[in-house]
Design an enzyme around this catalytic site. Structure first.
Site, PDB file in Angstrom:
ATOM      1  N   CYS A 259       0.837  -0.972  -0.360  1.00  0.00           N
ATOM      2  CA  CYS A 259       0.023   0.220   0.346  1.00  0.00           C
ATOM      3  C   CYS A 259       1.141   1.579  -0.169  1.00  0.00           C
ATOM      4  O   CYS A 259       0.313   1.915  -0.265  1.00  0.00           O
ATOM      5  CB  CYS A 259      -1.273   0.174   1.033  1.00  0.00           C
ATOM      6  SG  CYS A 259      -0.224  -0.127   2.880  1.00  0.00           S
TER       7      CYS A 259
ATOM      8  N   GLU B  47      -5.082   3.471  -8.053  1.00  0.00           N
ATOM      9  CA  GLU B  47      -4.867   2.676  -7.600  1.00  0.00           C
ATOM     10  C   GLU B  47      -4.443   1.171  -8.198  1.00  0.00           C
ATOM     11  O   GLU B  47      -5.156   0.577  -9.318  1.00  0.00           O
ATOM     12  CB  GLU B  47      -5.024   2.325  -6.390  1.00  0.00           C
ATOM     13  CG  GLU B  47      -3.688   1.004  -6.143  1.00  0.00           C
ATOM     14  CD  GLU B  47      -4.014   0.431  -4.291  1.00  0.00           C
ATOM     15  OE1 GLU B  47      -5.362   0.254  -3.807  1.00  0.00           O
ATOM     16  OE2 GLU B  47      -3.277   1.113  -3.574  1.00  0.00           O
TER      17      GLU B  47
HETATM   18  P1  NAD Z   1      -8.772  -6.302  -0.532  1.00  0.00           P
HETATM   19  O1  NAD Z   1     -10.135  -5.414  -0.613  1.00  0.00           O
HETATM   20  O2  NAD Z   1      -9.773  -7.181  -2.061  1.00  0.00           O
HETATM   21  O3  NAD Z   1      -9.611  -7.465  -0.061  1.00  0.00           O
HETATM   22  C1  NAD Z   1      -9.287  -7.392   1.924  1.00  0.00           C
HETATM   23  C2  NAD Z   1     -10.092  -8.807   3.019  1.00  0.00           C
HETATM   24  O4  NAD Z   1     -11.721  -8.079   2.495  1.00  0.00           O
HETATM   25  C3  NAD Z   1      -9.641  -9.767   1.902  1.00  0.00           C
HETATM   26  O5  NAD Z   1      -9.616 -10.462   3.436  1.00  0.00           O
HETATM   27  C4  NAD Z   1     -11.068 -10.037   0.971  1.00  0.00           C
HETATM   28  O6  NAD Z   1     -11.170 -11.632   0.719  1.00  0.00           O
HETATM   29  C5  NAD Z   1     -11.775  -9.627   1.579  1.00  0.00           C
HETATM   30  N1  NAD Z   1     -13.051  -8.785   1.071  1.00  0.00           N
HETATM   31  C6  NAD Z   1     -13.811  -8.691  -0.522  1.00  0.00           C
HETATM   32  N2  NAD Z   1     -14.832  -8.470  -0.247  1.00  0.00           N
HETATM   33  C7  NAD Z   1     -15.246  -9.060   0.790  1.00  0.00           C
HETATM   34  C8  NAD Z   1     -16.753  -8.032   1.924  1.00  0.00           C
HETATM   35  N3  NAD Z   1     -18.052  -8.152   0.837  1.00  0.00           N
HETATM   36  N4  NAD Z   1     -16.987  -7.927   2.487  1.00  0.00           N
HETATM   37  C9  NAD Z   1     -16.031  -8.430   4.020  1.00  0.00           C
HETATM   38  N5  NAD Z   1     -14.800  -8.718   3.555  1.00  0.00           N
HETATM   39  C10 NAD Z   1     -14.568  -8.545   2.247  1.00  0.00           C
HETATM   40  O7  NAD Z   1      -7.516  -5.999  -0.390  1.00  0.00           O
HETATM   41  P2  NAD Z   1      -6.573  -6.601  -0.963  1.00  0.00           P
HETATM   42  O8  NAD Z   1      -6.393  -7.067  -2.770  1.00  0.00           O
HETATM   43  O9  NAD Z   1      -5.943  -7.843   0.037  1.00  0.00           O
HETATM   44  O10 NAD Z   1      -5.200  -6.137  -0.213  1.00  0.00           O
HETATM   45  C11 NAD Z   1      -4.554  -4.826  -0.945  1.00  0.00           C
HETATM   46  C12 NAD Z   1      -5.510  -3.800  -0.965  1.00  0.00           C
HETATM   47  O11 NAD Z   1      -5.010  -3.354   0.193  1.00  0.00           O
HETATM   48  C13 NAD Z   1      -4.118  -2.406  -1.448  1.00  0.00           C
HETATM   49  O12 NAD Z   1      -6.073  -1.429  -1.915  1.00  0.00           O
HETATM   50  C14 NAD Z   1      -3.937  -1.873  -0.510  1.00  0.00           C
HETATM   51  O13 NAD Z   1      -3.749  -0.513  -1.078  1.00  0.00           O
HETATM   52  C15 NAD Z   1      -4.674  -2.358   0.695  1.00  0.00           C
HETATM   53  N6  NAD Z   1      -3.669  -2.099   2.004  1.00  0.00           N
HETATM   54  C16 NAD Z   1      -4.078  -0.894   2.609  1.00  0.00           C
HETATM   55  C17 NAD Z   1      -2.857  -0.972   3.679  1.00  0.00           C
HETATM   56  C18 NAD Z   1      -2.501   0.310   4.700  1.00  0.00           C
HETATM   57  O14 NAD Z   1      -2.643   0.050   5.354  1.00  0.00           O
HETATM   58  N7  NAD Z   1      -3.279   1.453   4.488  1.00  0.00           N
HETATM   59  C19 NAD Z   1      -1.939  -2.164   3.805  1.00  0.00           C
HETATM   60  C20 NAD Z   1      -1.745  -3.095   3.378  1.00  0.00           C
HETATM   61  C21 NAD Z   1      -2.583  -2.940   1.886  1.00  0.00           C
END
Ligand code: NAD
Length: 521
Positions: A326, A422
C-alpha cells in the site's frame, strides 16, 4: 502465567535478515523444502476450538508456479460464519474478565514461537504470495514486532490513567474491550497485518472471527494454530475463510459484530463501511469500523535532490514486492530541470532488477499474487502505453507464473488514469512538474493520502512539505516503504482510510472503550 510492564524488556524491532550470512541462507533453503513437503495439506475452519473440514475448499497456489497447491483451506458456509460469531460471543463473557497480564503473556509466548520458526514463516510467504526472501523476512519480523508491541501496549493501557483529582470523590478511568470483532486482512502483508490486527483485538480482551484473504489463507491458518498452541482459549479466535461476497457481507452486517477491523482496497472498505452503518437489526451500538485502504503514493524529486539517492529510493519503493505494498511508490513527480536525467538514470537502475521464481534467493522481484492481479495490471500497462512513454518493462517476464517486468512509463499527465488509480503492481508513472509548487500540487491531487516522500537538499522545501504534503506517512530523502512498528506508526488520510496508525501508541484505543468511575468519599 502473568507478566507486567515493569517485567518486560523495552520494545525493540526485530532486525530484518539479508541472508548474506550463509547459515541464514542454508536455514531458509531447508525451510523452503519443509514447507514444500507440506504442499497440498488441508487446513480446517476453527470454530469454538473445533476443527471443521468442509467440502468446499479455497486453493492457495504458488504464484511462481500456479499449478502448485500450497494448501487447501476449508471454506465456511453462511451457517458456519454465524456459528463462529456465536462462539466468539460466548467466549467473550470469560475472555473479557481475564487480565491484560494474562492476555499479554499468551502473545509474548506466540511471539517467541514465531521467532523460533521464523524461516518457516518466511518460506510460506515466499511460496504462498511470492515474496522474495528479504521481503518475506521483513513481513515476519513485522508480525513479531506487532505481537511484542501490542502486548506491551495492552499492559500500558491496563495501568492507572491520570485523572484530575477533586475533593470528595475518588475517580478512575479504565479501558474495557468492545465485544466480538470481525478481522478482515489483506494478502499483501499476509503475516504482519493479519497477525497485527488479530492480536490487537484479542490482547485488549475482545474475541474475533478472522476471515483471511483467500490468497493467503494458509498463513492465517498457521497463525490461528499458533495462538491455540500457546493456550489462547477456544472461541477467542475463530477462523472462517470464505468468499467476501458469500460470508463477508454476512459477517460485516451481523448484529453481534461490535467492530470491524479491515485492511484492503478502497472499494471493499467503502462497501464494508456502508454495510456496517445500516440500521439493520443491530442491537444497541454503532458498529465501529476501522478501515485501512489503498494508496497512490508519490515520491517528489526536487531540482536540488541527490539524484542517485532519489533514483534508488524510487526504484526500491516502486518495485519491492512487485509494487504490491500500500506504501509503494506508484508516481515519481520530478522537477522539469532534472527530469530527463532522472528518467535516464532510473531506466538504467531498473534494468538491473531481476524477476523470477521467488524461492530463488537472487531474484529481487517475484510474481504478482494471482491471475486476476496479473490481468488487471497488464491492462493498466496497456493504458499506460497510450497515456505516456514506455521507458522500461511493459511485458510478461516468463511463460509460466504471474511474472511482470518492472514497468516505468514517463510523461504521464497528472490527471491520467495511471496517475490517479491504484494499480497495485510493478508499474510506475513518472510525471514532470514545472517547479516545486507544481510538484506539491500534483502530490496532493488524488483521492488517497497514504505515504509520500520528498527528495531535496533544501530545508525550506522540507518545511513546506511538512505543512502541505497531505499523507499519513511522510518521508524525507528516503524510500516511501518499510515502516517499522513503533518507529513509523502507519495509516493514511482521505480514501486511504481511517488513519488508525498501526504500530503506534493510539492503535489499541480502537479496540477498547473507556469507562470512568467516580466514588464519593
Ligand atoms: P481486498 O479489498 O480485495 O480484500 C481485503 C480483504 O477483504 C480480504 O480478506 C477479502 O477477502 C475481504 N473481502 C472482500 N470482499 C469482502 C466483503 N464483501 N465483505 C467482507 N470482506 C471482504 O484487498 P487485497 O487485494 O487483499 O489487498 C490489497 C489492498 O489493500 C490494496 O488496495 C492496498 O493498498 C490495501 N492495503 C492497505 C494498507 C493500509 O495500511 N492502508 C495495508 C495493506 C494493504
Amino acid at each position: 502465567m502473568t507478566t507486567t510492564l515493569e517485567r518486560v524488556a523495552p520494545f525493540t524491532n526485530q532486525a530484518i535478515k539479508t541472508f548474506s550470512d550463509p547459515a541464514d541462507a542454508a536455514a531458509m533453503k531447508d525451510a523452503l523444502a519443509a514447507v514444500r513437503a507440506r504442499f497440498g495439506e488441508h487446513y480446517p475452519l476453527v470454530i469454538d476450538g473445533k476443527k471443521i473440514e468442509t467440502e468446499k475448499k479455497i486453493r492457495s497456489i504458488n504464484p511462481s508456479h500456479p499449478d502448485e497447491i500450497v494448501g487447501l483451506t476449508s471454506s465456511a458456509s453462511k451457517d458456519q460464519a454465524k456459528e463462529a460469531i456465536a462462539a466468539a460471543a460466548r467466549a467473550f463473557e470469560s475472555w473479557k474478565r481475564t487480565t491484560a497480564q494474562e492476555r499479554a503473556a499468551y502473545i509474548f509466548k506466540a511471539a517467541e514461537l514465531m521467532r523460533q520458526r521464523r524461516f518457516h514463516y518466511d518460506a510460506l510467504l515466499v511460496l504462498e504470495v511470492g515474496k522474495s526472501w528479504v521481503e518475506a523476512d521483513g513481513d515476519v519480523a513485522e508480525a513479531i514486532d506487532f505481537l511484542e508491541y501490542y502486548a506491551r501496549e495492552a499492559l500500558r493501557y491496563a495501568q492507572p490513567h491520570p485523572i484530575v483529582p477533586i475533593d470528595g470523590e475518588r475517580n478512575e478511568l479504565v479501558y474495557i474491550p468492545l465485544g466480538v470483532g470481525a478481522i478482515i486482512p489483506p494478502w499483501n502483508f499476509a503475516c504482519a497485518i493479519m497477525a497485527g490486527m488479530t492480536t490487537a483485538a484479542i490482547v485488549t480482551g475482545n474475541t474475533v472471527v478472522l476471515k483471511p484473504s483467500s490468497d493467503s489463507a494458509v498463513m492465517a491458518a498457521w497463525f490461528v494454530d499458533l495462538l491455540h498452541e500457546v493456550g489462547v482459549p477456544k472461541g477467542v479466535v475463530n477462523f472462517v475463510p470464505g468468499s467476501g461476497s458469500e460470508i463477508g457481507d454476512l459477517i460485516v452486517s451481523h448484529p453481534q459484530i461490535r467492530f470491524i477491523s479491515f485492511t484492503g482496497s478502497k472499494e471493499v472498505g467503502l462497501h464494508i463501511n456502508e454495510l456496517a452503518a445500516k440500521p439493520l437489526p443491530r442491537p444497541k451500538w454503532l458498529t465501529r469500523v476501522v478501515a485501512e485502504m489503498g494508496g497512490k503514493d508519490s515520491i517528489v524529486v526536487a531540482a536540488d535532490a541527490d539524484l542517485d539517492a532519489a533514483v534508488e529510493g524510487v526504484a526500491i519503493s516502486a518495485f519491492g514486492f512487485q509494487g504490491q505494498k500500500c506504501s509503494a511508490c506508484s508516481r515519481a513527480i520530478v522537477d522539469a530541470s532534472i527530469y530527463d536525467q532522472f528518467v535516464e538514470k532510473l531506466k538504467n537502475r531498473v534494468a538491473k532488477i531481476s524477476v523470477g521464481d521467488a524461492s530463488v534467493q537472487t531474484n529481487y522481484m517475484g510474481p504478482v499474487v494471482n491471475e486476476a492481479a496479473f490481468k488487471s495490471i497488464s491492462e493498466y500497462i496497456e493504458i499506460g502505453k497510450k497515456e505516456g512513454r514506455l521507458i522500461s518493462g511493459g511485458k510478461r517476464a516468463a511463460d509460466k507464473g504471474y511474472f511482470l517486468e518492472p514497468t516505468v512509463i514517463a510523461d504521464i499527465d497528472p490527471q491520467a488514469r495511471l496517475s490517479q488509480e491504484e494499480i497495485f503492481g510493478p508499474v510506475l508513472a513518472v510525471i514532470k512538474a514545472k517547479d516545486f509548487d507544481h510538484a506539491m500540487e500534483i502530490a496532493n491531487n488524488t483521492e488517497f493520502g497514504l505515504t509520500g516522500s520528498l527528495y531535496t537538499s533544501d530545508e525550506k522545501k522540507i518545511e513546506r512539505a511538512r505543512e502541505e504534503f497531505f499523507v499519513g506517512n511522510l518521508y524525507f530523502n528516503r524510500k516511501s516503504t518499510g515502516a517499522f512498528v513503533g518507529v513509523h506508526p502507519f495509516g493514511g488520510f482521505n480514501m486511504s482510510g481511517t488513519d488508525s496508525k498501526a504500530g503506534g501508541r493510539d492503535y489499541l484505543l480502537l479496540f477498547m472503550q473507556a469507562k470512568t468511575m467516580s466514588r464519593k468519599v
